[in-house]
Scaffold this active site. Structure first.
Site, PDB file in Angstrom:
ATOM      1  N   GLY A   1      16.639  -9.414  22.253  1.00 12.36           N
ATOM      2  CA  GLY A   1      16.215  -8.056  21.887  1.00 12.36           C
ATOM      3  C   GLY A   1      17.330  -7.393  21.100  1.00 12.36           C
ATOM      4  O   GLY A   1      18.230  -8.065  20.583  1.00 12.36           O
TER       5      GLY A   1
ATOM      6  N   ARG B   1      12.650  12.972  31.144  1.00 12.23           N
ATOM      7  CA  ARG B   1      11.469  12.240  31.587  1.00 12.23           C
ATOM      8  C   ARG B   1      11.202  12.328  33.079  1.00 12.23           C
ATOM      9  O   ARG B   1      10.056  12.441  33.496  1.00 12.23           O
ATOM     10  CB  ARG B   1      11.620  10.777  31.167  1.00 12.23           C
ATOM     11  CG  ARG B   1      11.545  10.647  29.677  1.00 12.23           C
ATOM     12  CD  ARG B   1      11.788   9.248  29.214  1.00 12.23           C
ATOM     13  NE  ARG B   1      11.503   9.179  27.782  1.00 12.23           N
ATOM     14  CZ  ARG B   1      11.712   8.112  27.037  1.00 12.23           C
ATOM     15  NH1 ARG B   1      12.199   7.019  27.584  1.00 12.23           N
ATOM     16  NH2 ARG B   1      11.418   8.119  25.767  1.00 12.23           N
TER      17      ARG B   1
END
Lengths: 260, 646
Positions: free
Chosen positions: B14, B300
């Site tokens: 990634g 969040r």
């Protein structure tokens, strides 16, 4: 992978299986309970947890390739009822309604070697990216200031090409791209254009065009336009092929005069 | 096997893994890159919203790298380490420039500058983006640069290879890995002088999350069982806005709110009118009401709890666990910028979010905790990189560039980068800081890895991997072969997929938005039961070719181990901090718990041992984390919670 709980209503899934590339293919049929908002991946997950065919035979779970399940990684491409697409974004109820049948047929892509069952080897696509030098030749990772400016219009055009997820739909649908020829196909040509359009990427334009001017290059395109129809990201692939075609013409003329 | 010295292995392709490859290869050290998928399909592609960095516009409005650091620290409720966060925030503008040079199609202003958007936890526009598929674009740019090094023979890719175990020498230094080809099932030992774990998060422990099917945390769990500790494994981010699904929960990016999307529920319970028929005054924009400053862009964890509570109180749309995320009022140009994510919603639900408000609910999204890592804080005395003419930084302002300690686990030579470590995000990660921390780790700390690999074999640093006896590698190879043979030969009664489903359901119920001791003790029993059942597996594929069934069953064992550590740390942290909210301990307790929960695997008991490690605060003193929440509402909320709890 989640094994769903059993429920009442069911439909059938026929899967073309193959134990390895050298082995013959065969079909198996499974019965799967209907669930709301169920995609092909959920169907395969159910079969993995309940690998019993409709004839009552316990079999090895079906092998498939998947990743993000959001249609951005490109992994789960397969042929669903004869059409190539990502299986994650294929909802079973919509598919059944579309075909009007009581079953869904899953097959591996045919243009790539089968590893096992629905899992194919698309290494050729990544090798082709190497061939067309699909990168910007930067000097290194040191802090050398920002990249070249571009207009929102240029960005918009490049962004469209940058969304190619190497899924292989365009190549599966292409009549010219076959398992054993050298044609690079729409994906690599569009990526060549993507980098030819970048101010620094342009430095390798000549080398990219050299690669695409020979056998397996743009001239092998038969202009069937199938690629653009199946691209899940609606990348203007035929436009890319046409543009690279024009770049090749200019390139050939330049080469002709510089050779004198 | 190429046996040059030194060599580095990177596990995971990634953003963190690829950035590491590029940086380490650039430093002249060959890299072997291992990934379970072709690296271009790594989970980073799913990141949507953007990447944070101080920029010229924000700077002229009063923003700075220091403030980016400060936002990251308060966002993380001060559980992050300050010197690495300082370095990351100050390095961020360079990362944006580099990505720009690599050709990332960042959105542009009419003048051709990089455009910016607003994101959670900040009042300044400091998020750079490429449509609503920024992670994909960034990953591709690094994939392209890695391919360039691959073409030059400096990076060697092993795709469809699964990491199984780190190889350690007699002094406990990491000297390679055992890995397996997922197609041919060939298992092999690979030598290296340093190993970088860039293996991502562990969402699959929760069954359904926003993560890719490969994000099972098994690689990190294997390092943990081999002696690398975990830090803050209880810190799991639950993203406020996801689309619930049968196979996974799909992310609906924070950029939808960053671009003006509003979260609301009907004021009246079970209001069955079409959402667009509900007049403005009969809608409850609960985030905007409670947090007038940040509104829909509170961090969040806060947004997640508010959505969770509003549904618990029975105000969810249709009485269910869902609220509206509404972008229908936005201008067409803005909707175009969000096209990539709106398409996802439409494809998977059949509804067009441009016309009808989206129905969303929180889902497990990011692993803030992870492998425990160390660092060398910046010290002006040893700084050789700042030019003589420039002022040096103060001590602890950043990390010592190139120091081998940076992001090394407690196992010498074993590094953890990106989501698999625990250093940067503390108790909550801010939106658009993940892409940053992953790339930062690779680019900044890649040199630390290269330096460690160069040094290994000299003096006190042990023998080069290339010269170690084959018997060392054969020992670990046999350990893994035996483990696999045992799983393949299982003839028990327990289906691994069923165990996994039960694990996911249990962990989601006990250890996500709201945690509470009684429920977690119940989950502890359940995990013990699942571990017991795991010893009695039923394997339906006993073949030796592309056997996903045994690979999954093997990873399931590691997921159970990781889940145990996560749950025990959640039980032990008797306070609320960031994403870790304990309804039985609702306050942050700095005296006892401004500490890292450092979790070591006890090989004898097979269970976690937790110690608390203090976190220094050399740059920013701790302060309360309120985000301008109005007091009136605060009191009302507390009353409501008490009422709901009783």
């Amino acid at each position: 992978m989640i094994a769903p709980n059993p429920s009442e209503k069911t439909f059938l899934v026929r899967i073309k299986r193959q134990d390895a590339e050298s082995q013959p293919a065969y079909w198996q049929e499974f019965e799967v309970p209907v669930k709301p908002a169920q995609n092909i991946i959920s169907v395969l997950q159910y079969i993995a947890a309940n690998p019993t065919t409709t004839s009552g035979e316990d079999v090895e779970p079906v092998v498939w390739d998947s990743g993000c399940l959001e249609e951005v990684c490109g992994a789960c491409t397969m042929v669903v009822d004869g059409q190539v697409r990502q299986s994650c974004s294929c909802l079973a109820n919509e598919q059944l309604a579309k075909t009007g049948k009581d079953h869904i047929e899953l097959e591996p892509m045919t243009k790539f070697p089968v590893v096992r069952d629905l899992f194919v080897d698309r290494q050729r696509m990544f090798d082709n990216l190497k061939k067309v030098k699909a990168w910007v030749p930067i000097d290194g990772t040191h802090d050398l200031g920002p990249g070249p400016k571009e207009t929102p219009e240029q960005q918009e055009e490049r962004y469209a090409y940058s969304r190619c997820m190497t899924c292989g739909c365009c190549l599966e649908a292409c009549p010219q791209f076959t398992k054993d020829n050298t044609f690079v196909g729409a994906q690599a040509i569009a990526q060549a254009l993507y980098f030819n359009q970048h101010e620094t990427g342009k430095k390798l334009k000549g080398e990219r065009l050299d690669e695409l001017s020979g056998p397996g290059g743009v001239a092998d395109c038969g202009n069937s336009q199938n690629c653009v129809k199946v691209c899940p990201k609606e990348i203007p692939l035929t436009q890319a092929i046409a543009k690279v075609g024009r770049q090749l013409t200019v390139h050939a003329v330049k080469n002709f005069f510089s050779a004198k | 096997m190429p046996e040059t010295h030194p060599r580095v292995i990177v596990v995971g392709g990634g953003l963190a893994g690829l950035a590491a490859c590029v940086r380490i290869a650039e430093a002249g050290t060959p890299v072997d890159l291992f990934s379970m998928v072709p690296v271009k399909r790594s989970h980073s592609v799913c990141a949507q919203g953007g990447i944070n960095a101080c920029n010229d516009v924000a700077r002229q409005q009063g923003y700075s790298e220091w403030q980016h650091m400060d936002e990251t620290l308060i966002g993380g409720d001060f559980l992050n380490h300050q010197p690495p966060v300082y370095e990351m925030a100050h390095f961020a503008p360079k990362i944006i420039n580099l990505l720009d040079r690599m050709g990332v199609p960042f959105n542009r202003t009419s003048e051709g500058m990089r455009d910016l958007r607003l994101f959670g936890g900040s009042l300044f526009k400091r998020t750079h983006f490429a449509g609503a598929s920024t992670g994909q674009q960034l990953l591709y740019a690094l994939d392209e640069q890695t391919r360039r090094y691959e073409a030059q023979g400096k990076v060697n890719k092993y795709e469809f290879w699964e990491f199984l175990w780190p190889v350690t020498d007699e002094e406990g230094r990491c000297k390679g890995i055992i890995a397996q080809d997922m197609r041919t099932m060939e298992m092999k030992a690979f030598r290296a002088d340093a190993v970088v774990m860039a293996s991502g998060g562990n969402g699959l422990i929760y069954g359904k999350s926003t993560m890719s099917v490969i994000c099972n945390g098994a690689a990190a769990a294997r390092c943990y069982q081999a002696g690398a500790d975990l830090g803050n494994p209880e810190m799991i981010q639950v993203h406020p806005t996801a689309i619930p699904g049968e196979d996974k929960c799909r992310l609906m990016s924070e950029s939808a709110r960053g671009e003006g999307g509003r979260v609301w529920v009907p004021r009246q319970q079970n209001d069955d009118r079409h959402p667009l028929d509900i007049p403005e005054e009969e809608r409850n924009y609960f985030l905007e009401e409670k947090y007038p400053g940040y509104g829909n862009l509170v961090p969040r964890d806060i947004a997640t709890r508010e959505i969770f509570w509003v549904c618990q109180e029975g105000y969810g749309v249709g009485g269910e666990n869902q609220v509206y995320l509404d972008i229908t009022h936005l201008p067409q140009a803005t909707k175009n910028k969000l096209a990539a994510i709106l398409e996802i919603y439409e494809k998977f639900t059949g509804d067009d979010p441009r016309e009808v408000p989206m129905k969303i609910f929180p889902a497990v999204h990011y692993t803030m905790g992870g492998l425990y890592t160390t660092y060398a804080p910046y010290d002006p005395e040893t700084d050789t990189i700042t030019p003589a003419s420039a002022p040096k930084r103060e001590p602890n302002q950043g990390m010592a560039f190139g120091d081998p300690k940076n992001m090394m686990t407690n196992v010498s030579g074993l590094y953890a980068f990106g989501e698999s470590n625990y250093a940067y995000h503390g108790a909550t990660r801010l939106g658009a800081n993940a892409l940053l921390s992953c790339i930062f780790d690779g680019l900044f700390n890649g040199l630390s890895v290269a330096n460690h690999a160069q040094q290994s074999g000299a003096g006190a640093h042990g023998t080069p991997a290339a010269e170690l006896p084959q018997s060392l590698y054969d020992k670990f190879l046999k350990q893994e072969q035996d483990k696999l043979a045992k799983i393949t030969a299982s003839t028990g009664s327990q289906d691994p997929y069923t165990i996994h489903r039960e694990l996911g359901v249990e962990m989601t119920a006990a250890a996500t938005v709201v945690k509470e001791e009684g429920r977690m003790l119940q989950a502890r029993e359940k995990l013990a039961e699942l571990r017991e059942r795991y010893t009695d597996l039923k394997i339906s594929d006993t073949g030796h070719y592309t056997n996903q069934n045994v690979s999954f069953a093997r990873a399931l064992g590691d997921m159970l181990v990781y889940a145990d550590a996560l749950l025990e740390a959640s039980l032990a942290r008797k306070e609320s901090r960031g994403s870790h909210y304990r309804s039985d301990y609702p306050e942050r307790m700095d005296e006892e718990f401004h500490n890292t929960s450092r979790v070591a695997f006890n090989a004898e008991s097979g269970r976690p041992d937790i110690t608390w490690e203090p976190i220094p605060s050399p740059l920013v003193p701790l302060r309360a984390r309120t985000y301008g929440k109005t007091d009136v509402v605060e009191d009302k909320k507390t009353q409501e919670q008490e009422a709901a709890a009783s």
